[in-house]
Design a protein around this motif. Structure first.
Motif, mmCIF file in Angstrom:
data_model
loop_
_atom_site.group_PDB
_atom_site.id
_atom_site.type_symbol
_atom_site.label_atom_id
_atom_site.label_comp_id
_atom_site.label_asym_id
_atom_site.label_seq_id
_atom_site.Cartn_x
_atom_site.Cartn_y
_atom_site.Cartn_z
ATOM 1 N N THR A 92 0.694 -1.005 -0.036
ATOM 2 C CA THR A 92 0.111 -0.163 0.112
ATOM 3 C C THR A 92 0.718 1.305 -0.161
ATOM 4 O O THR A 92 0.261 2.401 -0.079
ATOM 5 C CB THR A 92 -0.715 0.100 1.206
ATOM 6 N N HIS A 113 -0.595 3.646 -7.471
ATOM 7 C CA HIS A 113 -1.427 2.990 -6.866
ATOM 8 C C HIS A 113 -2.925 3.196 -7.560
ATOM 9 O O HIS A 113 -3.413 4.390 -7.636
ATOM 10 C CB HIS A 113 -1.594 2.938 -5.523
ATOM 11 N N GLY A 115 -6.888 3.438 -7.089
ATOM 12 C CA GLY A 115 -7.704 3.568 -6.204
ATOM 13 C C GLY A 115 -7.932 5.183 -6.170
ATOM 14 O O GLY A 115 -7.292 5.943 -6.536
ATOM 15 N N CYS A 140 -11.714 1.416 8.000
ATOM 16 C CA CYS A 140 -10.423 1.275 7.033
ATOM 17 C C CYS A 140 -9.232 1.954 7.508
ATOM 18 O O CYS A 140 -8.052 1.459 7.416
ATOM 19 C CB CYS A 140 -10.736 1.959 5.676
ATOM 20 N N TRP A 144 -5.722 -0.071 8.673
ATOM 21 C CA TRP A 144 -4.508 -0.030 7.904
ATOM 22 C C TRP A 144 -3.361 0.521 9.055
ATOM 23 O O TRP A 144 -2.489 0.345 9.062
ATOM 24 C CB TRP A 144 -4.814 1.157 6.867
ATOM 25 N N ILE A 216 -5.446 9.006 1.634
ATOM 26 C CA ILE A 216 -5.668 7.479 1.797
ATOM 27 C C ILE A 216 -6.370 6.964 0.222
ATOM 28 O O ILE A 216 -7.400 7.501 0.138
ATOM 29 C CB ILE A 216 -6.732 7.215 3.024
ATOM 30 N N ARG A 218 -8.444 4.400 -1.561
ATOM 31 C CA ARG A 218 -9.277 2.948 -1.517
ATOM 32 C C ARG A 218 -9.770 2.475 -2.948
ATOM 33 O O ARG A 218 -10.027 3.130 -3.701
ATOM 34 C CB ARG A 218 -10.464 3.572 -0.622
ATOM 35 N N VAL A 223 -8.169 -0.042 1.928
ATOM 36 C CA VAL A 223 -7.261 0.707 1.506
ATOM 37 C C VAL A 223 -6.145 0.192 0.532
ATOM 38 O O VAL A 223 -5.573 -0.981 0.782
ATOM 39 C CB VAL A 223 -6.308 1.101 2.780
ATOM 40 N N ALA A 224 -5.957 0.889 -0.626
ATOM 41 C CA ALA A 224 -5.344 0.591 -1.885
ATOM 42 C C ALA A 224 -3.877 1.020 -1.843
ATOM 43 O O ALA A 224 -2.893 0.592 -2.299
ATOM 44 C CB ALA A 224 -5.901 0.578 -3.143
ATOM 45 N N GLY A 225 -3.642 2.371 -1.270
ATOM 46 C CA GLY A 225 -2.718 3.089 -1.054
ATOM 47 C C GLY A 225 -2.521 4.226 0.084
ATOM 48 O O GLY A 225 -3.794 4.557 0.329
ATOM 49 N N VAL A 226 -1.456 4.618 0.511
ATOM 50 C CA VAL A 226 -1.421 5.807 1.445
ATOM 51 C C VAL A 226 -0.237 6.489 0.881
ATOM 52 O O VAL A 226 0.879 5.904 0.656
ATOM 53 C CB VAL A 226 -1.108 5.468 2.864
#
Length: 345
Positions: A92, A113, A115, A140, A144, A216, A218, A223-226
């Protein structure tokens, strides 16, 4: 008053060289995803293939001399994170691919990412009026953050890692920023008092440092990426990210409601002065204040601390933003709200 000095126009040549090296002659589509509005802005560019919708990479470049330090800080944070967690928290966190700087500017290249930012859902019609939708957002975020703390813990042999702000450093920064302001003095004294130090006894972990809905990503409800790791620290209290998320979420609850009108889904909230959503979250009643309290209390309890200190965690979060925000008015609003909160029962 003059604004921050922009970097040399040659920054475009640096960007062109980076894109050529990573993408070759067939660039595909380039989309400016974000142009930050703080005092030292950065631009984020997402590169897509000529055909297809899956992003190839992300490029962030500093637009001012002051922003160069932020871009460099993000590159260091991503590199240190990868060294301590090769999975980059289950895929992520962006992987640093390149970092360059010259006399004209600074650029970093990372993986991209898929999202959508959680902030898009946040601002959809009546999203924040729906208890289930808001609960899912907090769930979520909390899940994470727990995985981040589990994946990256400091080691005894780690040296030179960025340490997060302490209650003492926040208090000093408040007084230094507003040396003649009684509110700053009062807030500084409170957050540095032993009775309000929520960090005492807490664990040290990695902290994102700017954990809010806009950072964030999603996809399919998870959560797909931060993104945006420039404020990360590696020896820090993980409760800081929970406080930042809750405060930023509460802050804009009345954004789409005319002043004086009730905010949909929140019986005790009427749109009004700046920070009314935070006042409601901390001192109000209803499902949203209860959710915020539970979110902070859970973070305290799982790290071995008194869950009743949830208000102090939010107060320290307000003080930190007041002390460190690049935006003067934004900082001043947080100072005033923090000082006001000292008198609440």
């Amino acid at each position: 008053m003059t604004g921050p000095a922009l970097l040399d126009a040659g920054l475009g040549d640096l960007l062109d060289a980076v894109l050529r090296d990573h993408l070759g002659p067939r660039r595909g589509r380039l989309v400016v995803l974000a142009m930050s509005k703080d005092e030292n802005p950065k631009a984020t560019i997402i590169a897509f293939p000529p055909e297809g919708r899956k992003p190839l990479l992300a490029v962030k470049m500093a637009l001012t001399h002051g922003a160069r330090a932020s871009v460099a800080a993000e590159a260091r944070a991503l590199q240190q994170l990868a060294e301590r967690d090769p999975t980059l928290v289950g895929g992520t966190v962006p992987r640093l691919l390149d970092a360059r700087h010259d006399a004209t500017g600074a650029v970093i290249v990372t993986t991209a990412h898929e999202g959508a930012p959680m902030s898009i859902d946040y601002h959809r019609w009546r999203h924040t009026a729906n208890p289930r939708a808001v609960h899912d957002d907090f769930q979520c975020a909390g899940t994470w953050l727990d995985s981040l703390a589990d994946a990256v813990m400091p080691h005894d042999q780690d040296h030179g890692l960025v340490e997060g702000p302490t209650a003492g450093s926040i208090g000093q920064a408040l007084v230094a920023r507003w040396p003649s302001d009684a509110s700053a003095q009062a807030l500084a004294e409170h957050v540095t008092s032993s009775t309000s130090d929520v960090s005492a006894g807490g664990p040290a972990s990695v902290v994102h440092g700017d954990f809010w809905c806009g950072n964030i990503l999603r996809r399919d409800g998870a959560v797909a990426g931060v993104i945006d790791w420039e404020h990360a620290s590696f020896v820090d209290d993980p409760l800081r990210d929970r406080a930042r998320f809750a405060l930023s979420y509460a802050l804009y609850l009345d954004r789409h409601t005319a002043p004086g009108r009730r905010v949909a889904g929140h019986r005790g909230l009427v749109a009004g002065p700046w920070g009314e959503g935070v006042r409601y979250a901390v001192a109000g009643s209803g499902w949203f204040p209860e959710l915020v309290q539970r979110f902070l209390s859970d973070g305290l309890q799982t790290t071995g601390r008194d869950p009743r200190l949830w208000r102090e965690a939010l107060l320290q979060g307000l003080a930190e933003i007041a002390a460190t925000s690049d935006h003067g008015d934004f900082a001043r609003h947080h100072l005033s709200l923090g000082a006001e909160m000292l008198s609440w029962p």
